[in-house]
Design a protein around this motif. Structure first.
Motif, mmCIF file in Angstrom:
data_model
loop_
_atom_site.group_PDB
_atom_site.id
_atom_site.type_symbol
_atom_site.label_atom_id
_atom_site.label_comp_id
_atom_site.label_asym_id
_atom_site.label_seq_id
_atom_site.Cartn_x
_atom_site.Cartn_y
_atom_site.Cartn_z
ATOM 1 N N ARG A 40 0.837 -1.212 0.000
ATOM 2 C CA ARG A 40 0.000 0.000 0.000
ATOM 3 C C ARG A 40 0.866 1.254 0.000
ATOM 4 O O ARG A 40 0.552 2.238 -0.683
ATOM 5 N N PRO B 206 -11.976 -2.499 -0.942
ATOM 6 C CA PRO B 206 -12.673 -1.271 -1.347
ATOM 7 C C PRO B 206 -12.217 -0.034 -0.594
ATOM 8 O O PRO B 206 -12.303 1.074 -1.117
ATOM 9 N N ASP B 207 -11.744 -0.189 0.634
ATOM 10 C CA ASP B 207 -11.320 1.000 1.361
ATOM 11 C C ASP B 207 -10.058 1.606 0.735
ATOM 12 O O ASP B 207 -9.894 2.848 0.706
ATOM 13 N N ARG C 113 -9.326 1.352 -2.489
ATOM 14 C CA ARG C 113 -9.797 1.976 -3.732
ATOM 15 C C ARG C 113 -10.404 3.347 -3.438
ATOM 16 O O ARG C 113 -10.138 4.325 -4.150
ATOM 17 N N THR C 114 -11.240 3.440 -2.407
ATOM 18 C CA THR C 114 -11.854 4.719 -2.052
ATOM 19 C C THR C 114 -10.788 5.755 -1.707
ATOM 20 O O THR C 114 -10.898 6.934 -2.080
ATOM 21 N N HIS C 115 -9.741 5.329 -0.998
ATOM 22 C CA HIS C 115 -8.662 6.254 -0.636
ATOM 23 C C HIS C 115 -7.968 6.794 -1.888
ATOM 24 O O HIS C 115 -7.690 8.008 -1.985
ATOM 25 N N ASP D 113 -10.427 9.204 -3.763
ATOM 26 C CA ASP D 113 -10.591 10.475 -3.044
ATOM 27 C C ASP D 113 -9.340 11.345 -3.178
ATOM 28 O O ASP D 113 -9.437 12.574 -3.297
ATOM 29 N N LEU E 86 -20.656 5.837 -0.161
ATOM 30 C CA LEU E 86 -20.580 4.569 0.559
ATOM 31 C C LEU E 86 -21.478 4.636 1.792
ATOM 32 O O LEU E 86 -21.483 5.639 2.518
#
Length: 848
Positions: free
Chosen positions: A208, A244-245, A247-249, A252, A369
């Protein structure tokens, strides 16, 4: 309880018990004698057996059938009693109980044997079960060790791939590692497995961190060191594996960097951020979206919908700015700026929705979300400020209707030398008459335009407020534009000597009836259209029924104007009739002169009204009331001109037939109906009965009284007194006639206690009073009965419309005035107080 019985009793016993307890008749008897209760009525049974007189010939057959039924029932009763005695034998019941006890004992023994057998089988298979459990555990251990070996190998491979930044292989290997490691969650207490799990978490953290640096370099890439989109595509595959978290980061982070410049340029405090520059905001975002799709956006997977997230974030920022700007503007915000800004916003949102073939709500919901609520649209920021638009429509309606309201709505009255308009005037005129007031069509055209415009802007509170405004101006239009035209001015101009009614009044009343009907019909269509466009939360609150009732009251008042003019036209004829000395007539001639004038005036008014009113139902209502008006005025004039004597009553019978013939022709072929004819016949039949009793000589008294009972059909002392007064019988003769009347009617129990004469006013007004119905329509919500029976209407006169209610076809009437329906029977001398007062009056009468 049922389950316990199933375990303890044999199936055959249970079935037999259920059959006894749940016994039902398969076929219900239709014989009424089979079901006897407190509601049993022997008369119904007799009427069923003998429906008519001809069935009485089967009396002996019915008696024989009933005797057979009685014999069969008695045999069945005896059989059931014998069976009951046999079933209640104590020895038999004891035997049954012993059998049940034996069955329960057998079942207990069978249950004990089954328990013993189960224990034996368990002991035999005990070793086999232990072997099966050992085999199962061994297989599970081998499988787990094999998976642990696979996990360690995949993890070692993943470590090598991370060092080389090979994101394509990392995505595949990491997916395998996460899948295998998920099966070791129950064994985290094992030290070796716990160490492997911690190492996997460390590897994901390293991956990450490397991805964050890779994406930042891509988002803020240096032209000298470009990054290949293919490597970013492989990195996106790794992000999907991480979850998914992550991906959202990433999304954003990208969206925040892209919109950073937007926040700087379009600050609310700068000129570019003002309301009048709203189009620049949307143009800037269109350029940003185009750049995204051509350049960086191509590196992201399509299922990430990064463009949607860009738009959603832009909507959230812009909506907050718009809300602040609108609140800051306050009262200085003009309708023009508000509508232009809102229109540009709606068009921009619609273009984006059309671009992605998805509704605006769907886009905003897909980019949020849970549990967070979706972002609201930019156009919703204008919702609290749309009251400015509604207020502008209120002012526009006020200006539009100002020339038609109040004193501006009244028309100049006709001059002194005005002549009545005839139907030929319409034929000579080249211009077609106005059917409805032009202001009404302008009003609803304006309503339609503002409704469509507001529905495009908002379907919520603003549209509901606009509907409330529409209701307000419909009430104002009904009261201040239509109703006020029906009010007479304080000073009435003198009518022409050649005209007994005001043609201008008739024309204006027709115009207002048509206009009110158009308004109430179109108001219903407006209500349906508003319900179709408004949101679900307000739909049940939309109704224009109260406003439609106002227009119906205007129609009722317009018909009353017609009746008022008809009454004025016929007034001279009835005045002439009431001044005739009917008691002095020596012979019967043809129809009286006043009848000709009456018929001509009634026809002129009807001919003036019929071509001007569009809806036939209102014409029929007017004709019904006109018929009642003429007959009621005739009755009042008849009562006023008493005494009549026999010759006068006979002449009035002839006049009544001519009036009836005139009224029968009044509707014409297109408006004539069976209800009108039937109602007219009822009313005239009642008057004919009254006059025929007056025509009958009082000598002999028995014949006169018998004729009264046949024609009037009651035994009312006061009603008979009215006949004597109308006839002009001297007081000295009335006492003996009244005495004979009481004696004869006391023996006729089938006579009613009241009749239509009970409502006959012996001191009626000469003219109708119409002022009560011409006030504000709020006085009576809907005063327009559309029944076709003349006589049952009351447009506001005191007594003029109440004298004749609803005459019967023929024969005596009942207490409620309805023909052919049985009313309460009269008891002989039921009113003893009236009888005693008659005796006292007779004793106090001075001798002749």
């Amino acid at each position: 309880m049922q389950r316990r019985y199933d375990e303890e009793l044999p199936h055959e016993v249970i079935v037999a018990i259920q059959r006894v307890l749940e016994l039902k008749t398969e076929q219900q008897s239709e014989d009424p004698l089979d079901v006897l209760s407190n509601n049993f009525n022997p008369e119904d049974v007799l009427n069923r057996l003998f429906p008519d007189e001809a069935s009485l010939s089967q009396l002996e057959t019915v008696q024989a059938s009933l005797a057979r039924n009685q014999h069969d029932l008695q045999q069945e009763i005896d059989s059931l009693k014998a069976e009951l005695r046999r079933d209640q034998d104590p020895t038999r019941m004891q035997l049954i109980q012993e059998m049940i006890s034996d069955l329960l004992g057998q079942m207990s023994r069978i249950r004990e044997k089954a328990t013993e057998s189960e224990a034996v089988v368990r002991n035999i298979t005990k070793d086999i079960q232990v072997l099966d459990l050992a085999k199962k555990n061994l297989i599970l251990s081998m499988t787990t060790l094999k998976r642990l070996q696979m996990l360690v190998n995949a993890m070692t491979q993943l470590e090598d791939q991370v060092k080389e930044n090979n994101y394509k292989d990392i995505a595949q290997t990491l997916a395998v590692v996460k899948q295998i490691s998920a099966s070791f969650k129950p064994y985290m207490t094992v030290h070796r497995i716990l160490q492997v799990s911690k190492r996997i978490q460390q590897l994901q953290g390293e991956i990450r961190t490397r991805l964050d640096g890779e994406f930042d370099a891509f988002f803020l890439q240096d032209p000298a060191k470009p990054i290949k989109p293919s490597s970013i595509a492989d990195a996106c595959a790794v992000v999907d594996v991480l979850g998914p978290d992550v991906r959202t980061h990433v999304i954003d982070r990208y969206v925040a960097l892209e919109l950073k410049e937007y926040r700087r340029i379009f600050r609310a405090t700068d000129e570019a951020g003002h309301l009048d520059n709203i189009s620049r905001r949307y143009a800037w975002f269109r350029r940003l979206l185009h750049t995204h799709e051509v350049e960086q956006g191509r590196a992201f997977p399509a299922e990430w919908k990064v463009g949607w997230h860009l738009f959603a974030k832009f909507v959230g920022i812009t909506r907050d700015d718009l809300s602040a700007l609108l609140s800051k503007a306050g009262s200085s915000l003009t309708v023009k700026v508000l509508l232009e800004t809102l229109q540009e916003t709606i068009e921009f949102e619609g273009s984006i929705s059309k671009k992605w073939a998805t509704s605006l709500e769907g886009i905003l919901k897909a980019t949020t979300l849970p549990p967070a609520s979706p972002i609201q649209s930019m156009s919703s920021a204008f919702e609290p400020h749309l009251g400015i638009f509604v207020d502008a429509q209120d002012k526009a309606l006020s200006d539009m209707l100002a020339p038609h309201r109040g004193s501006n709505a009244t028309k100049p009255r006709p001059s002194l030398d005005a002549t009545p308009r005839t139907s030929a005037d319409h034929e000579d005129s080249n211009d077609a008459p106005t059917v409805v007031l032009p202001s009404s069509t302008e009003l609803f055209y304006f309503y339609g335009q503002t409704l469509d415009q507001c529905a495009k802007l908002s379907t919520g509170q603003a549209l509901f407020d606009l509907c409330t405004l529409h209701k307000k101006w419909l009430r104002i239009y009904a009261e201040d534009v239509l109703s006020i035209r029906l009010k007479r001015p304080a000073v009435q101009p003198r009518k022409s000597l050649e005209s007994r009614f005001d043609m201008v009044e008739l024309d204006q009343a027709c115009l207002l009836i048509n206009t009110a009907d158009y308004c109430q019909t179109t108001a219903l269509e407006l209500e349906d259209k508003i319900k179709e466009k408004i949101s679900e939360a307000f739909r049940d609150k939309i109704t224009l029924q109260a406003e439609r009732d106002l227009f119906m009251s205007v129609i009722s008042a317009g018909i009353t104007i017609h009746l008022r003019e008809l009454d004025a036209a016929c007034d001279a004829a009835f005045t002439t009739m009431s001044r005739i000395q009917w008691s002095t007539l020596s012979q019967v001639s043809g129809q009286s002169s006043y009848v000709t004038d009456l018929a001509n005036m009634a026809e002129q008014v009807a001919d003036a009204v019929k071509p001007m009113v569009e809806q036939k139902k209102y014409l029929r209502n007017f004709l019904d009331k006109a018929c009642s008006l003429v007959l009621t005025r005739f009755t009042n004039a008849l009562v006023k001109s008493r005494p009549l004597k026999e010759i006068g009553a006979e002449q009035l019978l002839i006049d009544l037939q001519v009036i009836k013939s005139c009224l029968m022709k009044l509707p014409g072929d297109s408006l004539s109906s069976s209800g009108y004819t039937r109602g007219l016949t009822k009313s005239t039949t009642r008057l004919e009965a009254l006059l025929k009793v007056i025509v009958t000589p009082v000598d002999p008294p028995e014949g006169f009284i018998l004729n009264y009972t046949l024609l009037i059909g009651d035994a009312s002392f006061s009603n008979f007194q009215k006949i004597l007064d109308l006839k002009g019988t001297p007081k000295t003769e009335q006492n003996s006639l009244l005495d004979s009347f009481l004696t004869i009617t006391s023996t006729k129990a089938d006579l009613e206690s009241t009749s239509f004469l009970s409502s006959l006013d012996m001191d009626p007004p000469l003219t109708a009073q119409f002022g009560a119905t011409l006030g504000s329509p709020n006085a009576s919500r809907i005063a327009l009965p559309l029944a076709t029976t003349p006589g049952g209407i009351s447009p506001g006169g005191d007594g003029v419309f109440a004298a004749l209610a609803s005459p019967p076809h023929s024969g005596p009437t009942t207490g409620d005035g309805k023909a052919g329906e049985p009313g309460p029977k009269r008891e002989v001398f039921s009113d003893i107080r009236r009888f005693v007062s008659f005796g006292l009056r007779r004793d106090m009468q001075p001798p002749a």
